[in-house]
Design a protein around this motif. Structure first.
Motif, PDB file in Angstrom:
ATOM      1  N   THR A  85       1.923  -1.361  -1.157  1.00 42.14           N
ATOM      2  CA  THR A  85       0.474  -1.415  -1.051  1.00 42.14           C
ATOM      3  C   THR A  85       0.075  -1.490   0.424  1.00 42.14           C
ATOM      4  OG1 THR A  85       0.347  -3.823  -1.060  1.00 42.14           O
ATOM      5  CG2 THR A  85       0.421  -2.718  -3.224  1.00 42.14           C
ATOM      6  N   PRO A  86      -1.217  -1.316   0.744  1.00 42.63           N
ATOM      7  CA  PRO A  86      -1.641  -1.461   2.141  1.00 42.63           C
ATOM      8  C   PRO A  86      -1.275  -2.826   2.738  1.00 42.63           C
ATOM      9  CG  PRO A  86      -3.363  -0.398   0.874  1.00 42.63           C
ATOM     10  CD  PRO A  86      -2.312  -0.832  -0.109  1.00 42.63           C
ATOM     11  N   GLY A  87      -1.179  -3.849   1.883  1.00 42.71           N
ATOM     12  CA  GLY A  87      -0.799  -5.168   2.373  1.00 42.71           C
ATOM     13  C   GLY A  87       0.696  -5.405   2.431  1.00 42.71           C
ATOM     14  N   GLY A  88       1.495  -4.413   2.067  1.00 43.58           N
ATOM     15  CA  GLY A  88       2.941  -4.512   2.163  1.00 43.58           C
ATOM     16  C   GLY A  88       3.648  -5.059   0.941  1.00 43.58           C
ATOM     17  N   ARG A  89       2.940  -5.208  -0.177  1.00 44.44           N
ATOM     18  CA  ARG A  89       3.584  -5.679  -1.399  1.00 44.44           C
ATOM     19  C   ARG A  89       4.162  -4.512  -2.188  1.00 44.44           C
ATOM     20  NH1 ARG A  89       0.249 -10.162  -4.582  1.00 44.44           N
ATOM     21  NH2 ARG A  89       2.349 -10.372  -5.433  1.00 44.44           N
ATOM     22  N   GLN A  90       5.261  -4.772  -2.890  1.00 42.86           N
ATOM     23  CA  GLN A  90       5.880  -3.734  -3.688  1.00 42.86           C
ATOM     24  C   GLN A  90       5.006  -3.401  -4.887  1.00 42.86           C
ATOM     25  OE1 GLN A  90       9.844  -4.601  -5.072  1.00 42.86           O
ATOM     26  NE2 GLN A  90       9.814  -2.912  -6.533  1.00 42.86           N
ATOM     27  N   ALA A  91       4.770  -2.096  -5.107  1.00 43.86           N
ATOM     28  CA  ALA A  91       3.943  -1.638  -6.219  1.00 43.86           C
ATOM     29  C   ALA A  91       4.683  -0.596  -7.032  1.00 43.86           C
ATOM     30  CB  ALA A  91       2.628  -1.066  -5.694  1.00 43.86           C
ATOM     31  N   GLY A  92       5.911  -0.909  -7.377  1.00 40.12           N
ATOM     32  CA  GLY A  92       6.721   0.018  -8.166  1.00 40.12           C
ATOM     33  C   GLY A  92       7.734   0.725  -7.299  1.00 40.12           C
ATOM     34  N   GLY A  93       8.370   1.695  -7.893  1.00 39.57           N
ATOM     35  CA  GLY A  93       9.407   2.446  -7.202  1.00 39.57           C
ATOM     36  C   GLY A  93      10.523   2.798  -8.157  1.00 39.57           C
ATOM     37  N   PHE A  94      11.517   3.491  -7.637  1.00 38.19           N
ATOM     38  CA  PHE A  94      12.609   3.921  -8.505  1.00 38.19           C
ATOM     39  C   PHE A  94      13.899   4.050  -7.710  1.00 38.19           C
ATOM     40  CE2 PHE A  94      10.300   7.632  -6.964  1.00 38.19           C
ATOM     41  CZ  PHE A  94      11.299   8.452  -6.462  1.00 38.19           C
ATOM     42  N   ARG A  95      14.985   4.080  -8.443  1.00 37.39           N
ATOM     43  CA  ARG A  95      16.312   4.272  -7.870  1.00 37.39           C
ATOM     44  C   ARG A  95      16.861   5.609  -8.332  1.00 37.39           C
ATOM     45  NH1 ARG A  95      19.849   0.893  -5.621  1.00 37.39           N
ATOM     46  NH2 ARG A  95      18.640  -0.929  -6.244  1.00 37.39           N
ATOM     47  N   LEU A  96      17.476   6.367  -7.426  1.00 39.13           N
ATOM     48  CA  LEU A  96      18.187   7.580  -7.807  1.00 39.13           C
ATOM     49  C   LEU A  96      19.625   7.188  -8.094  1.00 39.13           C
ATOM     50  CD1 LEU A  96      16.931  10.361  -5.345  1.00 39.13           C
ATOM     51  CD2 LEU A  96      16.261   9.960  -7.711  1.00 39.13           C
ATOM     52  N   ALA A  97      19.969   7.117  -9.368  1.00 41.84           N
ATOM     53  CA  ALA A  97      21.293   6.652  -9.779  1.00 41.84           C
ATOM     54  C   ALA A  97      22.223   7.842  -9.974  1.00 41.84           C
ATOM     55  CB  ALA A  97      21.177   5.855 -11.071  1.00 41.84           C
ATOM     56  N   PHE A  98      23.330   7.833  -9.255  1.00 42.86           N
ATOM     57  CA  PHE A  98      24.344   8.874  -9.374  1.00 42.86           C
ATOM     58  C   PHE A  98      25.512   8.357 -10.205  1.00 42.86           C
ATOM     59  CE2 PHE A  98      21.938  10.073  -5.685  1.00 42.86           C
ATOM     60  CZ  PHE A  98      21.930  11.459  -5.698  1.00 42.86           C
ATOM     61  N   ARG A  99      26.077   9.221 -11.019  1.00 42.40           N
ATOM     62  CA  ARG A  99      27.165   8.804 -11.895  1.00 42.40           C
ATOM     63  C   ARG A  99      28.413   8.424 -11.100  1.00 42.40           C
ATOM     64  NH1 ARG A  99      28.413  12.831 -16.747  1.00 42.40           N
ATOM     65  NH2 ARG A  99      26.129  12.689 -16.723  1.00 42.40           N
TER      66      ARG A  99
END
Length: 357
Positions: free
Chosen positions: A121-135
């Motif tokens: 967010t503009p205030g620097g808080r985490q607002a979601g996201g994802f991981r690219l997981a490789f086998r």
């Protein structure tokens, strides 16, 4: 043509690949737990109260070698700072993008772990996201590029894979291509791509990957970045060769090295640029380029902002309409020299002009 093989995925993509892309190399997008810090990430933000995310602002990213932090700086079109974000521990940011909903996506790589994309967010808080997981760990690749796709959606790319990710962190469309380095969106829905082995540029329209014929260049030695900078106008960054005099039998061919070219819709060159230090070298029998221009972006009034990675420079500096250099917006401190000419020492990562989509 095997290298054109691709796969279009929707909603819940299956773990499949074209014949040239082993299934183990196809990443799975896994949503992050938004209630917990990601990879011990500490985010510090300053500013942002006035003018945050205004159209025409510029977002610049780099690694601060002195403070050992990854840094993002939002400036007005005249270079005044309105927002700054620092991420610690640093040295992990590989790509970033301001999204249409005002969040900032940051791609982080860490040894021994799959890469993540964090929304802030503009205030620097985490607002979601994802991981690219490789086998398999040996197939793990860092995120090479991020770009906005509408309100909160983004285009993420890694070697061999590019995917459109919704605000809910679900893949809605994906391209699998063994030669793929990265991808960027076009306003009409197509994707511009950079390719390797051999280097080149191409356009993907959802059904076919079509090479871009940059006929004015005598060779493309590296394809690093491709982007639409205005409707029907494109910019390509890498290492290119251009013949500057007509070829005459029996005489040496006079060529020059270019790092940035801009074209019209017919791919005709409209503007070119290269650092005076850019050159192509033969290193132990292998030809490669030493390039120093990280990126060039367009500003108002015919100006451009140059991210100059040359030794002794390593700064974002204005290019005036006549090509002369203006004032420096910001400077980064180069790390330990790497490469034969120190071309990889500057930690400038890139820049983005903020605009509504």
């Amino acid at each position: 043509m095997p290298w054109l093989a691709l796969l279009l995925l929707h909603a819940h993509p299956a773990a499949a690949a074209d014949p040239g892309m082993p299934a183990t190399r196809v990443p799975t997008v896994r949503r992050l737990d938004t209630a917990l810090p990601v990879d011990r990430l500490r985010v510090t933000v300053s500013g942002g109260a006035t003018g945050f995310n205004a159209v025409g602002h510029v977002l610049i990213g780099w690694y601060d070698t002195r403070r050992r932090e990854d840094a993002l700086l939002e400036c007005t079109a005249d270079g005044a700072t309105v927002w700054a974000c620092r991420l610690s521990p640093g040295g992990r940011m590989t790509a970033f993008a301001r999204l249409g909903d005002g969040t900032t996506a940051v791609a982080l790589a860490e040894d021994g772990r799959d890469p993540v994309v964090v929304r802030l967010t503009p205030g620097g808080r985490q607002a979601g996201g994802f991981r690219l997981a490789f086998r398999r760990a040996r197939d793990r690749q860092p995120v090479a590029a991020l770009a906005p796709l509408g309100a909160g959606a983004l285009l993420a790319a890694t070697a061999g894979w590019a995917g459109a990710v919704s605000p809910a962190d679900r893949v809605t469309q994906a391209l699998l291509l063994p030669r793929l380095r990265a991808a960027w969106p076009v306003r009409d829905g197509r994707w511009l791509t950079t390719l390797a082995d051999p280097p080149g540029f191409a356009v993907w329209d959802g059904t076919a990957v079509v090479p871009i014929p940059l006929d004015a260049l005598c060779h493309v030695w590296e394809a690093a970045r491709a982007e639409e900078i205005a409707p029907g106008r494109y910019r390509f960054t890498g290492c290119f060769c251009q013949t500057v005099e007509p070829t005459v039998a029996g005489r040496p061919i006079v060529r020059k090295t270019l790092e940035v070219v801009e074209t019209d819709p017919a791919w005709t060159l409209q503007w070119t640029f290269a650092s005076p230090q850019a050159l192509r070298v033969d290193e132990f029998g292998t030809e490669r380029c030493a390039t120093f221009t990280r990126q060039v972006i367009s500003l108002t009034g015919g100006r451009r902002l140059l991210l100059d990675g040359s030794p002794g420079a390593c700064h974002a500096i204005e290019l005036l309409p006549d090509g002369t250099r203006g004032r420096v917006w910001m400077a980064a401190e180069a790390g330990a020299p790497r490469g034969m000419f120190g071309e990889t020492a500057c930690p400038l990562l890139g820049a983005q002009v903020l605009e509504s989509r």
